[in-house]
Scaffold this motif. Sequence first.
Motif, PDB file in Angstrom:
ATOM      1  N   PHE A 229       0.821  -1.212   0.000  1.00  0.00           N
ATOM      2  CA  PHE A 229       0.000   0.000   0.000  1.00  0.00           C
ATOM      3  C   PHE A 229       0.859   1.268   0.000  1.00  0.00           C
ATOM      4  O   PHE A 229       0.507   2.259  -0.641  1.00  0.00           O
ATOM      5  N   ASP A 230       1.976   1.218   0.700  1.00  0.00           N
ATOM      6  CA  ASP A 230       2.850   2.392   0.756  1.00  0.00           C
ATOM      7  C   ASP A 230       3.452   2.684  -0.618  1.00  0.00           C
ATOM      8  O   ASP A 230       3.469   3.840  -1.071  1.00  0.00           O
ATOM      9  N   ASN A 231       3.942   1.642  -1.280  1.00  0.00           N
ATOM     10  CA  ASN A 231       4.517   1.829  -2.619  1.00  0.00           C
ATOM     11  C   ASN A 231       3.471   2.318  -3.612  1.00  0.00           C
ATOM     12  O   ASN A 231       3.729   3.217  -4.420  1.00  0.00           O
ATOM     13  N   PHE A 232       2.301   1.718  -3.526  1.00  0.00           N
ATOM     14  CA  PHE A 232       1.200   2.130  -4.401  1.00  0.00           C
ATOM     15  C   PHE A 232       0.875   3.608  -4.191  1.00  0.00           C
ATOM     16  O   PHE A 232       0.784   4.390  -5.144  1.00  0.00           O
ATOM     17  N   ALA A 233       0.683   3.976  -2.934  1.00  0.00           N
ATOM     18  CA  ALA A 233       0.286   5.350  -2.607  1.00  0.00           C
ATOM     19  C   ALA A 233       1.347   6.351  -3.049  1.00  0.00           C
ATOM     20  O   ALA A 233       1.025   7.416  -3.596  1.00  0.00           O
ATOM     21  N   THR A 234       2.603   6.014  -2.819  1.00  0.00           N
ATOM     22  CA  THR A 234       3.699   6.925  -3.170  1.00  0.00           C
ATOM     23  C   THR A 234       3.765   7.154  -4.678  1.00  0.00           C
ATOM     24  O   THR A 234       3.889   8.295  -5.145  1.00  0.00           O
ATOM     25  N   MET A 235       3.669   6.073  -5.433  1.00  0.00           N
ATOM     26  CA  MET A 235       3.774   6.201  -6.895  1.00  0.00           C
ATOM     27  C   MET A 235       2.544   6.867  -7.505  1.00  0.00           C
ATOM     28  O   MET A 235       2.664   7.696  -8.411  1.00  0.00           O
ATOM     29  N   LEU A 236       1.376   6.527  -6.986  1.00  0.00           N
ATOM     30  CA  LEU A 236       0.159   7.170  -7.499  1.00  0.00           C
ATOM     31  C   LEU A 236       0.159   8.661  -7.154  1.00  0.00           C
ATOM     32  O   LEU A 236      -0.264   9.498  -7.960  1.00  0.00           O
ATOM     33  N   GLY A 237       0.652   8.974  -5.962  1.00  0.00           N
ATOM     34  CA  GLY A 237       0.738  10.375  -5.555  1.00  0.00           C
ATOM     35  C   GLY A 237       1.715  11.170  -6.400  1.00  0.00           C
ATOM     36  O   GLY A 237       1.586  12.392  -6.542  1.00  0.00           O
ATOM     37  N   ALA A 238       2.694  10.465  -6.972  1.00  0.00           N
ATOM     38  CA  ALA A 238       3.685  11.122  -7.835  1.00  0.00           C
ATOM     39  C   ALA A 238       3.200  11.241  -9.279  1.00  0.00           C
ATOM     40  O   ALA A 238       3.937  11.735 -10.144  1.00  0.00           O
ATOM     41  N   GLY A 239       1.991  10.778  -9.533  1.00  0.00           N
ATOM     42  CA  GLY A 239       1.423  10.895 -10.874  1.00  0.00           C
ATOM     43  C   GLY A 239       1.684   9.707 -11.775  1.00  0.00           C
ATOM     44  O   GLY A 239       1.385   9.745 -12.976  1.00  0.00           O
ATOM     45  N   ILE A 240       2.240   8.643 -11.225  1.00  0.00           N
ATOM     46  CA  ILE A 240       2.502   7.430 -12.011  1.00  0.00           C
ATOM     47  C   ILE A 240       1.201   6.646 -12.159  1.00  0.00           C
ATOM     48  O   ILE A 240       0.436   6.518 -11.203  1.00  0.00           O
ATOM     49  N   SER A 241       0.955   6.124 -13.332  1.00  0.00           N
ATOM     50  CA  SER A 241      -0.284   5.376 -13.566  1.00  0.00           C
ATOM     51  C   SER A 241      -0.270   4.068 -12.778  1.00  0.00           C
ATOM     52  O   SER A 241       0.792   3.576 -12.373  1.00  0.00           O
ATOM     53  N   ILE A 242      -1.461   3.505 -12.589  1.00  0.00           N
ATOM     54  CA  ILE A 242      -1.579   2.273 -11.799  1.00  0.00           C
ATOM     55  C   ILE A 242      -0.787   1.134 -12.435  1.00  0.00           C
ATOM     56  O   ILE A 242      -0.053   0.412 -11.750  1.00  0.00           O
ATOM     57  N   LEU A 243      -0.914   0.983 -13.744  1.00  0.00           N
ATOM     58  CA  LEU A 243      -0.203  -0.109 -14.422  1.00  0.00           C
ATOM     59  C   LEU A 243       1.310   0.062 -14.320  1.00  0.00           C
ATOM     60  O   LEU A 243       2.041  -0.911 -14.104  1.00  0.00           O
ATOM     61  N   GLU A 244       1.773   1.290 -14.479  1.00  0.00           N
ATOM     62  CA  GLU A 244       3.213   1.547 -14.339  1.00  0.00           C
ATOM     63  C   GLU A 244       3.680   1.239 -12.920  1.00  0.00           C
ATOM     64  O   GLU A 244       4.771   0.689 -12.718  1.00  0.00           O
ATOM     65  N   ALA A 245       2.852   1.596 -11.968  1.00  0.00           N
ATOM     66  CA  ALA A 245       3.192   1.327 -10.564  1.00  0.00           C
ATOM     67  C   ALA A 245       3.291  -0.175 -10.316  1.00  0.00           C
ATOM     68  O   ALA A 245       4.221  -0.645  -9.644  1.00  0.00           O
ATOM     69  N   VAL A 246       2.341  -0.914 -10.855  1.00  0.00           N
ATOM     70  CA  VAL A 246       2.357  -2.375 -10.694  1.00  0.00           C
ATOM     71  C   VAL A 246       3.594  -2.970 -11.352  1.00  0.00           C
ATOM     72  O   VAL A 246       4.271  -3.836 -10.773  1.00  0.00           O
ATOM     73  N   ASP A 247       3.911  -2.501 -12.559  1.00  0.00           N
ATOM     74  CA  ASP A 247       5.101  -3.008 -13.263  1.00  0.00           C
ATOM     75  C   ASP A 247       6.376  -2.729 -12.465  1.00  0.00           C
ATOM     76  O   ASP A 247       7.276  -3.573 -12.396  1.00  0.00           O
TER      77      ASP A 247
END
Length: 306
Positions: free
Chosen positions: A17-35
């Motif tokens: 959840f922390d990694n997800f939140a950080t990357m999404l907050g930085a404007g990274i798309s969900i798929l990019e975050a998952v990759d």
Amino acid sequence: MKIQNISLSSKDKITLFDNFATMLGAGISILEAVDSMLEDSKGNQKKLLENLRKDLTQGQQISSSFARYPGTFDKVTLNIIRASEEAGTLDVTLKDIKKHIQKEMEFKDKIQSAMIYPSLILVVFVGIMLLILTFVIPKMASVFSRMKVELPLATQIMLNVSNFITTYPIQLIIGVIAFIAGFIYLFRTKKSFILGIFFSLPMISGLVKQIDITRFTRSMSLLLSAGIPLTGALELSQEVVSRKDMRQLVKHIQTAVMSGKDVSDAVRDAKGLVPMIVIKLIEAGEKTGSLDVAMQNISENMDYEV
């Protein structure tokens, strides 16, 4: 939807959840975050992320994908994520969920620490009693038999127990093993009944009540902050409490709210079950329109007391 048996530890969920939140907050798309997370993940987390990526490419939402893992993500978490997806606040909500899991971990650690001392005392007590019954009482028994005096009932019982332990040690061990096995079987088949008895014990009852209030208010704070309606939050929060009377209270609050009553008034109906300070804080939160904040304050206060 196919149910999966993949499970994650609390630490893994915090990282996820922390990694997800950080990357999404930085404007990274969900798929990019998952990759990105897939490159560093392993084990069950990697399997979960691979399945998540597959679901996302098929047009599913994160909440729908996570719903395949009921053993890992409870209904409270799933509904919070679903609400945040609809509201467009997923990054903020995932941070809140991470904090919630951290609090829950800290809370469990405190409970375990609190239980260590009485458990240690119990083990020492049982050990001393076994030593007395095995070595001391038999020597006293021979003295009493030579004296040929009538012994008090309590003394006679101790002599009989000691005699049984020393005469039938194998049978005793088998009996203990059978008792433990029977208890485990009953716990698995009649878990709610066994827990109900355990939670009603004088030394445990008060602690479990405080734990339930803490978890209930923390869940309510999280659910309300995510934008879930009050009645829906109350419905979901019934699952986080352990005691039957607390579940009944939460259900009563939900029914009362649906009929137009305030939460604080409904809580007052359960006299003695909820501390007055909790009721007053809920009442203040309702008056100021910040019930979620009030619930958070209560959970932090109760967490400190436990």
